[in-house]
Design an enzyme around this catalytic site. Structure first.
Site, PDB file in Angstrom:
ATOM      1  N   HIS A 167       0.872  -1.178   0.000  1.00  0.00           N
ATOM      2  CA  HIS A 167       0.000   0.000   0.000  1.00  0.00           C
ATOM      3  C   HIS A 167       0.911   1.232   0.000  1.00  0.00           C
ATOM      4  O   HIS A 167       1.563   1.531   0.998  1.00  0.00           O
ATOM      5  CB  HIS A 167      -0.912  -0.020   1.225  1.00  0.00           C
ATOM      6  CG  HIS A 167      -1.808  -1.218   1.273  1.00  0.00           C
ATOM      7  ND1 HIS A 167      -2.209  -1.801   2.453  1.00  0.00           N
ATOM      8  CD2 HIS A 167      -2.371  -1.946   0.271  1.00  0.00           C
ATOM      9  CE1 HIS A 167      -2.982  -2.837   2.175  1.00  0.00           C
ATOM     10  NE2 HIS A 167      -3.094  -2.942   0.864  1.00  0.00           N
ATOM     11  N   GLU A 170       1.580   3.956   2.736  1.00  0.00           N
ATOM     12  CA  GLU A 170       2.142   3.509   4.012  1.00  0.00           C
ATOM     13  C   GLU A 170       3.667   3.612   3.949  1.00  0.00           C
ATOM     14  O   GLU A 170       4.398   2.621   3.994  1.00  0.00           O
ATOM     15  CB  GLU A 170       1.646   2.093   4.313  1.00  0.00           C
ATOM     16  CG  GLU A 170       0.126   2.061   4.481  1.00  0.00           C
ATOM     17  CD  GLU A 170      -0.481   0.667   4.449  1.00  0.00           C
ATOM     18  OE1 GLU A 170       0.265  -0.325   4.546  1.00  0.00           O
ATOM     19  OE2 GLU A 170      -1.714   0.564   4.331  1.00  0.00           O
ATOM     20  N   HIS A 260       3.553  -2.869   6.827  1.00  0.00           N
ATOM     21  CA  HIS A 260       2.425  -1.982   6.517  1.00  0.00           C
ATOM     22  C   HIS A 260       2.315  -0.848   7.536  1.00  0.00           C
ATOM     23  O   HIS A 260       3.079  -0.763   8.491  1.00  0.00           O
ATOM     24  CB  HIS A 260       1.118  -2.783   6.529  1.00  0.00           C
ATOM     25  CG  HIS A 260       0.929  -3.670   5.341  1.00  0.00           C
ATOM     26  ND1 HIS A 260       0.175  -3.306   4.256  1.00  0.00           N
ATOM     27  CD2 HIS A 260       1.410  -4.910   5.078  1.00  0.00           C
ATOM     28  CE1 HIS A 260       0.190  -4.287   3.363  1.00  0.00           C
ATOM     29  NE2 HIS A 260       0.935  -5.269   3.835  1.00  0.00           N
ATOM     30  N   GLU A 336       2.250  -3.961  11.338  1.00  0.00           N
ATOM     31  CA  GLU A 336       1.572  -2.673  11.181  1.00  0.00           C
ATOM     32  C   GLU A 336       2.209  -1.626  12.084  1.00  0.00           C
ATOM     33  O   GLU A 336       2.493  -1.888  13.259  1.00  0.00           O
ATOM     34  CB  GLU A 336       0.085  -2.798  11.528  1.00  0.00           C
ATOM     35  CG  GLU A 336      -0.684  -3.813  10.703  1.00  0.00           C
ATOM     36  CD  GLU A 336      -1.090  -3.282   9.336  1.00  0.00           C
ATOM     37  OE1 GLU A 336      -0.864  -2.084   9.079  1.00  0.00           O
ATOM     38  OE2 GLU A 336      -1.630  -4.077   8.549  1.00  0.00           O
TER      39      GLU A 336
END
Length: 374
Positions: A167, A170, A260, A336
């Site tokens: 993504h 990010e 991410h 994350e």
């Protein structure tokens, strides 16, 4: 100077509604180029030196992840290198940034960007190191290079894979890999030296160059969410995943990490594979042990807050870490990091940023070393 807002540069993204007065600038978040997703912003403001600037993002309440703007402060920089946080509020519909710049030119962004120029510079530095190589493994939809960093001997006992920035918005993910790579190439780092006696590291610092440069949050130039393409990637829609997936099957993999950022949660955490069918008690123990070792290696990492296993539905095997964990039966995690700050160890002046992401990337080497024989 007249007020001017521009976004025609690497990762630039904004729509200007009005900018005739510094005290009343109205903006809109711009969509990804081929998908109905809007969240990322990055733009330059000129002509407001010493003025109290108020910038309203009129469609923030309709953003793809509107909760990402709750308890959030935007990033700002005068030189594109040193970023700090500026006061930002969100009423559920409109997000407002208030800041008095002390220079004629200032940049604002959703998170500290990681530029394509820096990406190429990192690859150049890696390629000069005798224990590393930079391989070309394919091209993106727009024809940009897909490069793979290889550190260590390909004949090594263990193959450790990292991919980052599926993504593109990010950007903390690429900062993470920079910290990881710098530590691996530090010949004074005893953990790295010990790891490279047994491991070869395969690292894709940027899975989505097109989306990164276009200023997308979540998709590539064809509108594909690359982290939903791992079962059936195609040359037309997701060549980025296709070339990386083929390389993983060629080399094999013993540990896999997909890096991410999360818009809403102000924590660093991992999502594991416990929801997969036939996930064994031994795999669960390996996953828990790794998480505990990472917590010991970095107080910035935690496991009290994260995603519930029920988050993942019937499409779970289209996600990178689920696909790899299911197919190879290895430790395979999605990591994350926050767009906001780390609520456990906040640094309000900068929030979570590139340097802190890089430090977390360096810290992951210790739990990898301690987990090699499991």
């Amino acid at each position: 100077m007249t007020i001017k807002i521009s976004q025609n540069f690497d990762s630039g993204a904004i729509e200007v509604v009005r900018a005739d007065s510094a005290a009343n600038i109205e903006l809109k978040l711009r969509k990804d180029n081929a998908a109905d997703i809007h969240q990322w912003f990055h733009f330059r403001l000129q002509g407001a030196r010493g003025e109290a600037v108020t910038m309203k993002f009129l469609n923030a309440g309709d953003a793809t992840y509107a909760k990402g703007f709750e308890d959030y402060n935007a990033a700002a920089s005068y030189d594109g290198e040193n970023w700090f946080r500026v006061p930002t509020s969100f009423d559920g519909q409109v997000m407002t940034i208030k800041h008095t710049p002390h220079n004629d030119s200032v940049y604002y962004a959703y998170f500290e960007p990681y530029s394509w120029e820096r990406h190429l510079r990192l690859l150049g530095e890696v390629a000069e190191n005798p224990i590393a190589r930079v391989l070309d493994i394919g091209s993106t939809v727009d024809g940009r290079d897909m490069n793979l960093v290889v550190i260590g001997e390909p004949e090594a006992e263990k193959k450790i894979w990292f991919i980052a920035r599926q993504h593109p918005g990010e950007s903390m993910a690429e900062w993470f890999t920079e910290g990881l790579i710098d530590s691996l190439l530090d010949d004074a780092n005893p953990i790295s030296r010990k790891l490279l006696q047994r491991c070869c590291f395969y690292i894709v610092p940027n899975m989505n160059p097109d989306g990164s440069i276009r200023g997308n949050l979540r998709t590539n130039a064809a509108g594909a969410n690359l982290n939903r393409e791992w079962m059936t990637p195609s040359v037309e829609r997701s060549p980025e995943v296709l070339c990386v997936k083929e390389k993983i099957h060629e080399t094999g993999v013993d540990m896999f990490f997909d890096i991410h950022g999360d818009e809403a949660l102000p924590y660093n955490f991992v999502a594991g594979n416990e929801m997969l069918e036939n996930f064994t008690p031994e795999q669960m123990a390996r996953q828990k042990n790794f998480i505990n070792r990472y917590k010991n290696a970095s107080p910035d990492f935690q496991d009290a807050v994260g995603y519930a296993p029920s988050k993942y539905k019937e499409d779970m095997l289209t996600l990178a870490s689920k696909y790899i964990g299911h197919h190879f039966k290895v430790l395979s995690l999605t990591l994350e990091m926050p767009f906001k700050d780390n609520a456990d160890l906040p640094v309000p002046t900068v929030g979570w940023n590139g340097a802190r992401s890089a430090a977390l990337g360096a810290a992951i080497l210790q739990p990898i070393l301690l987990s090699l024989d499991e």
